[in-house]
Scaffold this active site. Structure first.
Site, short mmCIF file in Angstrom:
data_model
loop_
_atom_site.label_atom_id
_atom_site.label_comp_id
_atom_site.label_asym_id
_atom_site.label_seq_id
_atom_site.Cartn_x
_atom_site.Cartn_y
_atom_site.Cartn_z
N ASP A 1 0.25 -5.63 4.38
CA ASP A 1 -0.21 -4.49 3.24
C ASP A 1 -1.02 -3.68 3.98
O ASP A 1 -1.79 -4.05 5.04
CB ASP A 1 -0.76 -5.36 2.22
CG ASP A 1 -1.20 -4.34 1.04
OD1 ASP A 1 -0.69 -3.24 0.86
OD2 ASP A 1 -2.54 -4.60 0.43
N ASP B 1 -3.42 -0.63 2.44
CA ASP B 1 -4.89 -0.75 1.59
C ASP B 1 -5.60 -1.90 1.28
O ASP B 1 -4.87 -2.86 0.54
CB ASP B 1 -4.46 -0.07 0.21
CG ASP B 1 -4.09 1.27 0.25
OD1 ASP B 1 -4.48 1.95 1.39
OD2 ASP B 1 -3.20 1.79 -0.52
C1 BG6 Z 1 -1.64 0.35 -2.91
C2 BG6 Z 1 -2.88 0.52 -3.37
O1 BG6 Z 1 -1.62 0.10 -1.76
O2 BG6 Z 1 -1.02 1.88 -3.11
C3 BG6 Z 1 -2.93 0.86 -5.03
O3 BG6 Z 1 -3.63 -0.87 -3.37
C4 BG6 Z 1 -2.31 2.13 -5.05
O4 BG6 Z 1 -4.29 0.89 -5.69
C5 BG6 Z 1 -1.00 2.12 -4.19
O5 BG6 Z 1 -2.32 2.60 -6.25
C6 BG6 Z 1 -0.25 3.60 -4.35
O6 BG6 Z 1 -0.87 4.38 -3.65
P1 BG6 Z 1 -0.56 6.02 -3.59
O7 BG6 Z 1 -1.30 6.48 -2.30
O8 BG6 Z 1 0.90 6.15 -3.56
O9 BG6 Z 1 -1.22 6.79 -4.78
MG MG Z 2 -3.77 -4.02 -0.71
#
Ligand code: BG6
Ligand code: MG
Length: 216
Positions: A9, A11
């Site tokens: 993963d 984030d």
């Molecule tokens: C995930 C995060 O990796 O991505 C979430 O943990 C986030 O918090 C999701 O909502 C979607 O992210 P993005 O960048 O497409 O808005």
């Molecule tokens: Mg994550």
């Protein structure tokens, strides 16, 4: 070795963007007069952008929003979020993460990203890892978000390995559930991916090395 590939993963595992997500959602919530705090923000970990918005809207008491209005709010959040991401650079990846990734590469392990984010490529570019991974599966190529396993199944396909030979590394419960649904062993990293069915639990990123070096 049982694991020939690792799907990370992004984030909360490779780098930390929670604070930027929080600030961006807070900007939108404040503008709409919706209560939003760090505790609600924790529920957004691993969850897609539109599903995150629905969680935030649980506190919305105004006139019902149309789908277009919701899309506009999500777009607005993303613009704020992307401008905050511009602050990120190579210092946003720890030495431990970088050293471990390099050691895993030396072991001959395929390394992939499996992220719900549509900004994964941008984040990887900001932190200087845009050319590092063997494959990237992210929010742009999936129809169903975690806890659905699609993002990990595609990552495994991209590195040409079956789920049983891949290990998923996750910091969120939705991600561990996605790994289980896809038939992957998983590593829960940190306090938010604990006691939710993960195969292994670790507190520090470099502990991945001892897991993949185990003899089976
Ligand atoms: C995930 C995060 O990796 O991505 C979430 O943990 C986030 O918090 C999701 O909502 C979607 O992210 P993005 O960048 O497409 O808005
Ligand atoms: Mg994550």
């Amino acid at each position: 070795m049982k694991y020939k590939g690792i799907i990370f993963d992004l984030d909360g595992v490779i780098c930390h963007t929670d604070e930027f997500h929080y600030q961006a959602w807070k900007t939108i919530a404040d503008k709409q007069g919706i209560y939003f705090d760090e505790i609600i923000n924790n529920r957004l970990r691993g969850v897609s952008r539109m599903e995150s918005l629905e969680i935030i809207l649980e506190r919305y008491t105004g006139t019902p929003l149309t789908h277009e209005e919701k899309l506009q709010m999500a777009d607005e959040k993303n613009e704020v979020y992307k401008s905050l991401l511009m602050q990120m650079n190579e210092t946003h990846v720890t030495k431990m993460v970088l050293d471990t990734l390099k050691d895993l590469r030396k072991e001959g392990i395929q390394l992939a990203i499996g992220s719900s984010s549509k900004n994964a490529e941008l984040i990887l570019k900001q932190i200087g890892l845009n050319n590092f991974f063997d494959a990237i599966s992210d929010g742009n190529n999936i129809e169903f978000s975690k806890p659905h396993p699609q993002v990990f199944l595609l990552a495994a396909e991209y590195i040409a390995l079956p789920p049983e030979n891949c290990l998923v590394i996750e910091d969120a419960q939705a991600g561990i559930e996605a790994a289980i649904a896809g038939g992957f062993d998983s590593v829960g990293l940190g306090d938010w991916a604990k006691d939710c069915g993960e195969t292994y639990h670790i507190q520090n990123f470099d502990e991945i090395l001892s897991i993949i070096r185990r003899k089976y």
